[in-house]
Design a protein around this motif. Structure first.
Motif, short mmCIF file in Angstrom:
data_model
loop_
_atom_site.label_atom_id
_atom_site.label_comp_id
_atom_site.label_asym_id
_atom_site.label_seq_id
_atom_site.Cartn_x
_atom_site.Cartn_y
_atom_site.Cartn_z
N ASN A 142 66.38 55.09 79.17
CA ASN A 142 65.13 54.30 79.12
C ASN A 142 65.11 53.27 78.01
O ASN A 142 64.06 52.97 77.45
N LYS A 143 66.26 52.74 77.67
CA LYS A 143 66.34 51.61 76.75
C LYS A 143 66.27 50.33 77.57
O LYS A 143 66.24 50.37 78.79
N ASP A 144 66.29 49.23 76.92
CA ASP A 144 66.23 47.94 77.62
C ASP A 144 67.64 47.48 78.02
O ASP A 144 68.07 46.40 77.65
N ASP B 36 72.18 55.56 84.26
CA ASP B 36 73.51 55.06 84.59
C ASP B 36 74.17 54.30 83.44
O ASP B 36 75.32 54.57 83.11
N MET B 37 73.48 53.37 82.82
CA MET B 37 74.09 52.63 81.72
C MET B 37 74.42 53.55 80.54
O MET B 37 75.53 53.46 79.98
N GLN C 68 70.41 48.26 85.34
CA GLN C 68 69.42 49.27 85.73
C GLN C 68 69.48 49.60 87.22
O GLN C 68 68.70 50.42 87.70
N SER C 69 70.39 48.96 87.95
CA SER C 69 70.38 49.05 89.42
C SER C 69 70.63 50.46 89.96
O SER C 69 70.25 50.76 91.08
#
Length: 138
Positions: A74-76, A86-87, A80-81
């Motif tokens: 939940n960072k920027d 995932d990131m 984000q897909s």
């Protein structure tokens, strides 16, 4: 010199460590390779492989906590897909490894007393992960 290849599928149920040392021991034992090298490769970008302590589960808890702090969800993140986990999973896998090389000596894998071989799942949801084992030796 002979070579053997095997694919192993591991079903995960979310973030955590999935030990598969016994599968590796069985594979090497069945191939009757006295001396050689086993390479294990995970065919995904959001999980990784580790050789880690298998005696105290607190080690795994501490590792999960540590990686959650250095790659929080939940960072920027731009990517984000595939979801908010995932990131961070890609960051965690880039800091660990996607392949392991384990020497084979006298028909056995050379692990230390408290070492186990783990798939380190970085995603929250369940997945089926594919690992390739490549054994070369005599």
């Amino acid at each position: 010199m002979k070579q053997s290849i095997k694919t192993l599928k591991i079903k995960t149920t979310g973030q955590g460590f999935y030990e598969f040392t016994s599968n590796v021991i069985e594979f090497v034992k069945n191939k009757k390779t006295k001396n050689g090298l086993l390479t294990i490769y995970v065919m995904h970008t959001s999980c990784s492989l580790l050789i880690q302590e298998n005696a105290d589960k607190d080690v795994q808890k501490d590792l999960l906590n540590y990686f959650s702090r250095i790659a929080p969800e939940n960072k920027d993140y731009i990517h984000q897909s595939e979801g908010s986990d995932d990131m961070p999973a890609h960051i965690k896998s880039s800091l660990t490894q996607t392949s392991l090389s384990i020497p084979i000596e006298n028909f056995e894998i050379t692990l230390g007393t408290w070492q186990g071989i783990y798939l380190f799942e970085h995603r929250l949801e369940q997945h089926t992960r594919t690992l390739s084992h490549h054994l070369i030796g005599d």
